[in-house]
Design a protein around this motif. Structure first.
Motif, PDB file in Angstrom:
ATOM      1  N   VAL A  57       0.762  -1.180  -0.073  1.00  0.00           N
ATOM      2  CA  VAL A  57       0.040  -0.047   0.110  1.00  0.00           C
ATOM      3  C   VAL A  57       0.983   1.225   0.262  1.00  0.00           C
ATOM      4  CG1 VAL A  57      -1.647   1.349   1.300  1.00  0.00           C
ATOM      5  CG2 VAL A  57      -2.191  -0.985   0.872  1.00  0.00           C
ATOM      6  N   ILE A  58       1.877   1.209   0.878  1.00  0.00           N
ATOM      7  CA  ILE A  58       2.837   2.320   0.716  1.00  0.00           C
ATOM      8  C   ILE A  58       3.458   2.739  -0.365  1.00  0.00           C
ATOM      9  CG2 ILE A  58       5.015   3.312   1.770  1.00  0.00           C
ATOM     10  CD1 ILE A  58       3.957   2.264   4.499  1.00  0.00           C
ATOM     11  N   ASP A  59       3.952   1.538  -1.224  1.00  0.00           N
ATOM     12  CA  ASP A  59       4.464   1.613  -2.575  1.00  0.00           C
ATOM     13  C   ASP A  59       3.705   2.243  -3.536  1.00  0.00           C
ATOM     14  OD1 ASP A  59       6.742   1.212  -4.284  1.00  0.00           O
ATOM     15  OD2 ASP A  59       5.512  -0.505  -4.897  1.00  0.00           O
ATOM     16  N   LEU A  60       2.471   1.745  -3.373  1.00  0.00           N
ATOM     17  CA  LEU A  60       1.116   2.317  -4.380  1.00  0.00           C
ATOM     18  C   LEU A  60       1.010   3.761  -4.054  1.00  0.00           C
ATOM     19  CD1 LEU A  60      -0.660   0.671  -6.142  1.00  0.00           C
ATOM     20  CD2 LEU A  60      -2.447   0.834  -4.607  1.00  0.00           C
ATOM     21  N   LEU A  61       0.873   4.097  -2.962  1.00  0.00           N
ATOM     22  CA  LEU A  61       0.589   5.643  -2.518  1.00  0.00           C
ATOM     23  C   LEU A  61       1.763   6.542  -2.936  1.00  0.00           C
ATOM     24  CD1 LEU A  61      -0.934   5.448   1.317  1.00  0.00           C
ATOM     25  CD2 LEU A  61      -2.134   5.941  -1.302  1.00  0.00           C
ATOM     26  N   LEU A  62       3.047   6.186  -2.671  1.00  0.00           N
ATOM     27  CA  LEU A  62       3.975   6.712  -2.992  1.00  0.00           C
ATOM     28  C   LEU A  62       4.236   6.832  -4.304  1.00  0.00           C
ATOM     29  CD1 LEU A  62       6.765   5.550  -0.558  1.00  0.00           C
ATOM     30  CD2 LEU A  62       5.612   7.855  -0.589  1.00  0.00           C
ATOM     31  N   GLY A  63       3.813   5.779  -5.243  1.00  0.00           N
ATOM     32  CA  GLY A  63       3.914   5.877  -6.515  1.00  0.00           C
ATOM     33  C   GLY A  63       3.003   7.025  -7.209  1.00  0.00           C
ATOM     34  N   LEU A  64       1.775   7.088  -6.475  1.00  0.00           N
ATOM     35  CA  LEU A  64       1.048   7.965  -7.033  1.00  0.00           C
ATOM     36  C   LEU A  64       1.624   9.386  -6.685  1.00  0.00           C
ATOM     37  CD1 LEU A  64      -2.650   6.765  -5.579  1.00  0.00           C
ATOM     38  CD2 LEU A  64      -1.658   6.807  -7.906  1.00  0.00           C
ATOM     39  N   VAL A  65       2.123   9.777  -5.505  1.00  0.00           N
ATOM     40  CA  VAL A  65       2.714  10.816  -5.226  1.00  0.00           C
ATOM     41  C   VAL A  65       3.860  11.263  -6.224  1.00  0.00           C
ATOM     42  CG1 VAL A  65       4.037  11.948  -3.596  1.00  0.00           C
ATOM     43  CG2 VAL A  65       2.308  10.837  -2.833  1.00  0.00           C
ATOM     44  N   GLN A  66       4.782  10.045  -6.453  1.00  0.00           N
ATOM     45  CA  GLN A  66       5.768  10.121  -7.450  1.00  0.00           C
ATOM     46  C   GLN A  66       5.246  10.969  -8.579  1.00  0.00           C
ATOM     47  OE1 GLN A  66       7.751   6.592  -8.374  1.00  0.00           O
ATOM     48  NE2 GLN A  66       9.249   7.365  -9.552  1.00  0.00           N
ATOM     49  N   ARG A  67       4.094  10.255  -9.279  1.00  0.00           N
ATOM     50  CA  ARG A  67       3.716  10.684 -10.411  1.00  0.00           C
ATOM     51  C   ARG A  67       3.083  12.070 -10.562  1.00  0.00           C
ATOM     52  NH1 ARG A  67      -0.098   6.247 -13.278  1.00  0.00           N
ATOM     53  NH2 ARG A  67       1.933   5.079 -12.882  1.00  0.00           N
ATOM     54  N   ALA A  68       2.538  12.550  -9.163  1.00  0.00           N
ATOM     55  CA  ALA A  68       2.013  13.657  -9.124  1.00  0.00           C
ATOM     56  C   ALA A  68       3.034  14.938  -9.373  1.00  0.00           C
ATOM     57  CB  ALA A  68       1.381  13.838  -7.762  1.00  0.00           C
ATOM     58  N   VAL A  69       4.407  14.377  -8.658  1.00  0.00           N
ATOM     59  CA  VAL A  69       5.429  15.373  -8.821  1.00  0.00           C
ATOM     60  C   VAL A  69       6.427  15.511  -9.832  1.00  0.00           C
ATOM     61  CG1 VAL A  69       5.573  15.442  -5.951  1.00  0.00           C
ATOM     62  CG2 VAL A  69       7.318  14.101  -7.572  1.00  0.00           C
ATOM     63  N   THR A  70       6.050  14.570 -10.778  1.00  0.00           N
ATOM     64  CA  THR A  70       6.790  14.435 -11.813  1.00  0.00           C
ATOM     65  C   THR A  70       6.072  14.999 -13.015  1.00  0.00           C
ATOM     66  OG1 THR A  70       7.715  12.324 -11.179  1.00  0.00           O
ATOM     67  CG2 THR A  70       7.829  12.664 -13.515  1.00  0.00           C
ATOM     68  N   PRO A  71       6.544  16.103 -13.613  1.00  0.00           N
ATOM     69  CA  PRO A  71       5.937  16.715 -14.547  1.00  0.00           C
ATOM     70  C   PRO A  71       5.985  15.933 -15.722  1.00  0.00           C
ATOM     71  CG  PRO A  71       7.766  17.948 -13.925  1.00  0.00           C
ATOM     72  CD  PRO A  71       7.912  16.739 -13.234  1.00  0.00           C
TER      73      PRO A  71
END
Lengths: 247, 219
Positions: A201-215
């Motif tokens: 779950v943490i990996d998944l959430l961080l993946g979303l964050v990562q996508r959000a901060v990556t233009p």
């Protein structure tokens, strides 16, 4: 299979979740320990990585350290630290931070150092000072790799902290450790499933964050890495273990 | 309080039989895991490199498995497979898969398309193309995957002590229980040493298999 039944029974008992030493309490402790370890590592590794990347110094050493720490068994380091009087939690936090440090360092370094030379030259040509180049040019362009590194690190630390329980500490590993000690294998299985779920779950959430901060124009870390700017030898891929592999 | 040294030759000499037995356990488990992992990973990597829609599924599944913490994976496997060697072996094989698959795929993807075209133009069939053209060209990636997987396997096996089979991890844990530092440190150092030796052997194997690489170093 009765073990699986036992695990389901254990997971279905609300007392195991909300009671003292229950999943919620241990989970919160787990996350606090994770935050402490990642925090320590990030505070040290991020500035150092940015500085090394900006000056272009220490490329070989950074990658070498990042790759060679794989060979050191975390378990042994936790136990060694535990015999110095830093029982369980302290030992696990420090060990996790030690192993998180090179991952953050290598990714930050690669991100900052890998910024297109032309872009950097253009910034300098516009009269930017070194500090402004770091803040306005290099860091924004390095965000995707830094974010990828932090994600890898956090997932790795979440996976390391359970070992604290073996050294007498807390966190979710206690559920497994207690189950093994008392030969309650249903509980062992339940603990394993809970920790696995937490990590995923943490990996998944961080993946979303990562996508959000990556233009979108920098959507590099996946396929784009192949057009390498800085020629690196084979395993220099700085994101070693849990590098996000998205389907 | 009696002395609790960080290292003691005395300990190593008096307990060498025990230490070497654990070392052998650790080494054989690692080698077995890497060999099994490789046998599974190679066809999966070949499939992922050639069939686009499968590559996401294969690498994705391997990544999900990889994300599961080792202690948790052993704890899930042990109640099902029984306490002892089997859950540890299965667990470390699972972890080895991702690293080997991903590096092999990267190696295969990096093969010069012109070379493949030339071979195809010479009338090479699919299998011959794979074994005599693509594989040799992808060797750097394959070897890198093997090396990374081997080194991390050595470190991971120690956690197996939780389910009763940790090789050198067994010594670490006993040293912790009896609060005898030298035992933990010795086992930890042997782990690092074993990882380095195996890494070096694989590196040498890679060099031997790629005689055409003379000066370029593929670390």
């Amino acid at each position: 299979m009765s073990t699986i039944d036992d695990a389901l029974v254990w997971l279905n008992d609300p007392y195991n979740w909300t009671g003292p030493g229950g999943v919620l309490e241990l989970g919160a402790e787990h996350l606090r320990m994770t935050a402490a370890a990642v925090g320590i590592a990030a505070v040290l590794a991020l500035p150092l990585g940015v500085w090394l990347g900006h000056t272009g110094r220490g490329a070989g050493v950074t990658i070498l350290v990042a790759n060679s720490t794989r060979a050191v068994p975390t378990f042994g380091i936790i136990l060694i630290l535990a015999t110095t009087g830093l029982f369980g939690n302290g030992a696990a936090i420090i060990a996790a931070a030690v192993f998180a440090f090179p991952v953050i360092l290598a990714n930050t370094f690669t991100g900052v150092h890998g910024v297109d030379r032309d872009v950097r030259d253009a910034a300098r040509g516009m009269g930017m000072s070194g500090l402004r180049i770091v803040g306005l040019v290099e860091l924004p362009l390095a965000v995707p790799l830094i974010a990828a590194g932090l994600r890898t690190t956090i997932v790795q630390v979440v996976a390391t902290i359970p070992l604290a329980a073996v050294a007498g500490g807390g966190g979710l590993g206690q559920i497994i450790n207690f189950g093994i000690g008392n030969q309650r294998y249903g509980q062992v299985l339940a603990g394993g499933l809970i920790i696995a779920a937490l990590a995923l779950v943490i990996d998944l959430l961080l993946g979303l964050v990562q996508r959000a901060v990556t233009p979108s124009y920098l959507d590099a870390p996946r396929g784009g890495r192949r057009r390498r700017r800085t020629p690196q030898p084979g395993p220099a891929r700085p994101v070693p273990a849990g590098e996000p592999g998205r389907p | 309080m009696s002395s609790n040294p960080w290292f003691s030759w005395d300990y190593v000499q008096t307990n060498w039989d025990d230490i070497s037995a654990r070392l052998v356990e650790h080494t054989t488990l690692t080698i077995e895991a890497v060999v099994i992992g490789f046998v599974i990973a190679l066809p999966l990597a070949a499939l992922a490199a050639n069939v686009r829609w499968l590559s996401g599924a294969i690498i994705g599944t391997a990544s999900v498995l990889y994300t599961i913490p080792s202690l948790a994976l052993f704890a899930i496997l042990a109640p099902i497979l029984g306490i002892g060697r089997t859950p540890v072996l299965v667990g470390v094989v699972v972890y080895a898969l991702l690293v080997m698959i991903r590096n092999t795929v990267a190696g295969l993807a990096g093969v010069d398309p012109d070379v493949v075209d030339a071979a195809r133009g010479l009338g090479y069939g699919r299998a011959r193309l794979f074994w005599t053209v693509e594989m040799p060209n992808a060797l750097p990636g394959v070897i890198t995957g093997l090396r990374l997987a081997t080194v991390s396997t050595v470190a991971l096996v120690t956690v197996g002590v939780v389910v009763g089979y940790g090789g050198l991890g067994q010594l670490m844990f006993r040293g912790f229980q009896t609060f005898y530092r030298a035992e933990i440190v010795t086992a930890t150092l042997l782990c690092v040493l074993l990882a380095l030796v195996l890494d070096l052997l694989l590196w040498a194997l890679g060099r031997a298999m790629q005689p055409w690489l003379r000066t370029r170093s593929v670390a």
